[in-house]
Design an enzyme around this catalytic site. Structure first.
Site, PDB file in Angstrom:
ATOM      1  N   CYS A 158      57.495  31.853  57.749  1.00  0.00           N
ATOM      2  CA  CYS A 158      57.654  30.417  58.185  1.00  0.00           C
ATOM      3  C   CYS A 158      59.040  30.127  58.986  1.00  0.00           C
ATOM      4  CB  CYS A 158      58.021  29.452  57.045  1.00  0.00           C
ATOM      5  SG  CYS A 158      56.378  29.477  55.930  1.00  0.00           S
ATOM      6  N   HIS A 187      61.452  22.712  59.106  1.00  0.00           N
ATOM      7  CA  HIS A 187      59.962  23.350  58.827  1.00  0.00           C
ATOM      8  C   HIS A 187      59.377  22.087  57.818  1.00  0.00           C
ATOM      9  CE1 HIS A 187      56.929  25.889  57.502  1.00  0.00           C
ATOM     10  NE2 HIS A 187      57.549  26.126  56.413  1.00  0.00           N
ATOM     11  N   ASN A 196      51.458  22.671  55.849  1.00  0.00           N
ATOM     12  CA  ASN A 196      52.470  23.653  56.343  1.00  0.00           C
ATOM     13  C   ASN A 196      51.961  24.783  57.241  1.00  0.00           C
ATOM     14  OD1 ASN A 196      54.395  25.923  56.471  1.00  0.00           O
ATOM     15  ND2 ASN A 196      54.669  25.938  54.180  1.00  0.00           N
TER      16      ASN A 196
HETATM   17  N1  ACO Z   1      45.587  20.070  41.976  1.00  0.00           N
HETATM   18  C1  ACO Z   1      45.937  19.788  41.032  1.00  0.00           C
HETATM   19  N2  ACO Z   1      46.652  20.317  40.109  1.00  0.00           N
HETATM   20  C2  ACO Z   1      47.427  21.362  40.371  1.00  0.00           C
HETATM   21  C3  ACO Z   1      47.443  21.857  41.608  1.00  0.00           C
HETATM   22  C4  ACO Z   1      46.492  21.027  42.658  1.00  0.00           C
HETATM   23  N3  ACO Z   1      46.245  21.385  43.859  1.00  0.00           N
HETATM   24  N4  ACO Z   1      48.080  22.766  41.713  1.00  0.00           N
HETATM   25  C5  ACO Z   1      48.491  23.092  40.602  1.00  0.00           C
HETATM   26  N5  ACO Z   1      48.224  22.156  39.652  1.00  0.00           N
HETATM   27  C6  ACO Z   1      48.514  21.837  38.531  1.00  0.00           C
HETATM   28  C7  ACO Z   1      48.991  23.233  37.677  1.00  0.00           C
HETATM   29  O1  ACO Z   1      47.769  24.011  37.171  1.00  0.00           O
HETATM   30  C8  ACO Z   1      49.805  22.812  36.480  1.00  0.00           C
HETATM   31  O2  ACO Z   1      49.119  22.342  35.485  1.00  0.00           O
HETATM   32  P1  ACO Z   1      49.426  22.224  33.753  1.00  0.00           P
HETATM   33  O3  ACO Z   1      50.654  21.812  33.594  1.00  0.00           O
HETATM   34  O4  ACO Z   1      48.326  21.961  33.274  1.00  0.00           O
HETATM   35  O5  ACO Z   1      49.590  24.095  33.828  1.00  0.00           O
HETATM   36  C9  ACO Z   1      50.440  21.393  37.308  1.00  0.00           C
HETATM   37  O6  ACO Z   1      49.726  21.108  37.980  1.00  0.00           O
HETATM   38  C10 ACO Z   1      51.960  21.696  37.643  1.00  0.00           C
HETATM   39  O7  ACO Z   1      51.761  23.200  38.285  1.00  0.00           O
HETATM   40  P2  ACO Z   1      53.146  23.429  39.071  1.00  0.00           P
HETATM   41  O8  ACO Z   1      52.762  24.603  39.913  1.00  0.00           O
HETATM   42  O9  ACO Z   1      54.279  23.767  38.062  1.00  0.00           O
HETATM   43  O10 ACO Z   1      53.451  22.283  39.906  1.00  0.00           O
HETATM   44  P3  ACO Z   1      54.808  21.919  40.647  1.00  0.00           P
HETATM   45  O11 ACO Z   1      55.277  20.615  40.125  1.00  0.00           O
HETATM   46  O12 ACO Z   1      55.862  23.061  40.630  1.00  0.00           O
HETATM   47  O13 ACO Z   1      54.308  21.803  42.107  1.00  0.00           O
HETATM   48  C11 ACO Z   1      54.449  22.751  44.231  1.00  0.00           C
HETATM   49  C12 ACO Z   1      53.722  22.851  42.854  1.00  0.00           C
HETATM   50  C13 ACO Z   1      53.831  21.672  44.950  1.00  0.00           C
HETATM   51  C14 ACO Z   1      53.637  24.034  45.210  1.00  0.00           C
HETATM   52  C15 ACO Z   1      55.762  22.960  44.342  1.00  0.00           C
HETATM   53  O14 ACO Z   1      56.218  24.000  43.508  1.00  0.00           O
HETATM   54  C16 ACO Z   1      56.318  23.055  45.785  1.00  0.00           C
HETATM   55  O15 ACO Z   1      56.384  22.233  46.419  1.00  0.00           O
HETATM   56  N6  ACO Z   1      57.142  24.329  45.602  1.00  0.00           N
HETATM   57  C17 ACO Z   1      57.338  24.698  47.046  1.00  0.00           C
HETATM   58  C18 ACO Z   1      56.782  25.580  47.521  1.00  0.00           C
HETATM   59  C19 ACO Z   1      56.489  25.303  49.109  1.00  0.00           C
HETATM   60  O16 ACO Z   1      56.492  24.426  49.738  1.00  0.00           O
HETATM   61  N7  ACO Z   1      55.851  26.433  49.751  1.00  0.00           N
HETATM   62  C20 ACO Z   1      55.603  26.504  51.052  1.00  0.00           C
HETATM   63  C21 ACO Z   1      55.933  27.759  51.589  1.00  0.00           C
HETATM   64  S1  ACO Z   1      57.276  28.305  51.511  1.00  0.00           S
HETATM   65  C22 ACO Z   1      58.005  27.325  52.941  1.00  0.00           C
HETATM   66  O17 ACO Z   1      57.235  27.186  53.824  1.00  0.00           O
HETATM   67  C23 ACO Z   1      59.431  26.587  52.553  1.00  0.00           C
END
Ligand code: ACO
Length: 327
Positions: free
Chosen positions: A119, A254, A284
């Site tokens: 990225c 980004h 993204n």
């Molecule tokens: N739809 C519904 N539920 C979901 C989904 C989905 N698409 N994905 C995960 N869940 C569920 C999980 O199974 C989990 O359920 P559980 O509690 O019953 O086990 C729950 O949601 C929470 O999951 P987490 O992975 O802990 O969710 P989190 O609150 O951390 O959010 C996210 C996930 C949005 C990916 C977050 O961690 C984030 O934004 N991280 C940054 C990563 C990013 O943006 N990366 C992009 C590439 S890097 C870059 O470009 C900077």
């Protein structure tokens, strides 16, 4: 009083973009995988993304964006000296996406290469182009980000497949002799930490026939690093130029996640109306996200000549960095 001598700088003279025709909304995804519009919107700000058709490859989309940037600048393709393409999803291991674009747009005098920094690929590309221009190696450089992440997503993993989209953005940089307060790239700042390679990666490539090549991410860990590292890259750019954050007219981050974008904007003390956001419509698009956002805000007249624009990105590697430019 003696006037200070002009500086050779890389000045942005054109932007362009390309988005695949097919739009996939959160509701569309929810029909195929166990997710919902509410979950995706709340956690990421993403409402839709574009997914490429088979013919819309990184080279095809990059060429379209490059043509648009040349047209915006009023520059002929055979005036371009170099093409740098930030991509993690090239059409082929080789030849590079850059040479496919060179052929497609008939940039007959340009050399070109791809640059892999996930990225952060566009910021890394800007930095290399800036150094080549300052050194006098080339006068006009196309810097392109072009990605088809839909081809490397694991649609069995709902935690990652909802976050990414496809597209391409391009800028044309031209060497100019300018005054210190004139236009151009003022500085770029690059970083990497390979010890964090395991939190965001693709589990395969042409050098690994045993692996399928899907994107894998520990979202929480990426999130934990993102705001801190991006804020430090932004502070570094301000300090290097002796500027306070209120001097910045626009932050073009980004576009990974609305919460990361808002977090960095808040740390900078920038009001949301000075932050360019496209993640809601593009999701993204990795190395393409900054040039896509920059193009949108230049084309619609928000970003104007003379304004100071700060770019920042973080991605797999980890890699991260920032760039400060005056339009
Ligand atoms: N739809 C519904 N539920 C979901 C989904 C989905 N698409 N994905 C995960 N869940 C569920 C999980 O199974 C989990 O359920 P559980 O509690 O019953 O086990 C729950 O949601 C929470 O999951 P987490 O992975 O802990 O969710 P989190 O609150 O951390 O959010 C996210 C996930 C949005 C990916 C977050 O961690 C984030 O934004 N991280 C940054 C990563 C990013 O943006 N990366 C992009 C590439 S890097 C870059 O470009 C900077």
């Amino acid at each position: 009083m003696a006037e200070s001598s002009p500086l050779r700088r890389a000045v942005l003279i054109g932007t362009g973009a390309y988005l695949p025709e097919t739009i996939v909304t959160n509701d569309d995804l929810a029909q195929k995988i166990d997710t919902s519009d509410a979950w995706i919107t709340e956690r990421t700000g993403i409402r839709q993304r574009h997914f490429a058709a088979p013919y819309e490859t990184a080279a095809y989309m990059g060429a379209q964006a490059a043509r648009a940037a040349l047209q915006a600048a009023g520059v002929a393709a055979d005036e371009v000296g170099a093409i740098i393409v930030g991509t993690s999803t090239p059409d082929q291991a080789f030849p590079s996406t850059a040479v496919h674009i060179q052929a497609a747009i008939s940039a007959t005098k340009a050399f070109g290469f791809d640059l892999a920094a996930a990225c952060s690929g566009f910021i890394y590309g800007l930095s290399v182009a800036d150094a080549m221009i300052r050194a006098g190696q080339v006068d006009k450089v196309l810097v392109i980000g072009s990605e088809v992440y839909s081809r490397i997503l694991n649609f069995e993993d709902r935690g990652t497949c909802v976050l990414f989209g496809d597209g391409a953005g391009a800028v044309l940089l031209q060497a100019r002799e300018v005054a210190a307060d004139g236009p151009g790239l003022l500085s770029t700042h690059l970083h990497a930490d390979g010890t964090q390679a395991g939190i965001l990666y693709v589990d395969g490539a042409v050098g690994r026939r045993d692996m399928p090549g899907h994107l894998v991410m520990n979202g929480r860990e990426v999130f934990r690093h993102a705001v801190t590292l991006l804020s430090s890259a932004v502070s570094e750019a301000l300090a290097a130029n002796g500027l306070a954050s209120d001097a910045i007219d626009w932050l073009v981050p980004h576009q990974a996640n609305r919460r990361i974008i808002d977090g960095v904007g808040k740390k900078l003390g920038l009001p949301p109306e000075r932050v360019v956001v496209t993640v809601d419509r593009h999701a993204n698009t990795s190395a393409a996200s900054i040039p896509l956002a920059l193009h949108e805000a230049v084309a619609d007249g928000r970003i104007r000549p003379g304004q100071l624009v700060l770019l920042e990105a973080l991605g797999g590697g980890l890699t991260w960095g920032s760039a400060l430019l005056r339009l």
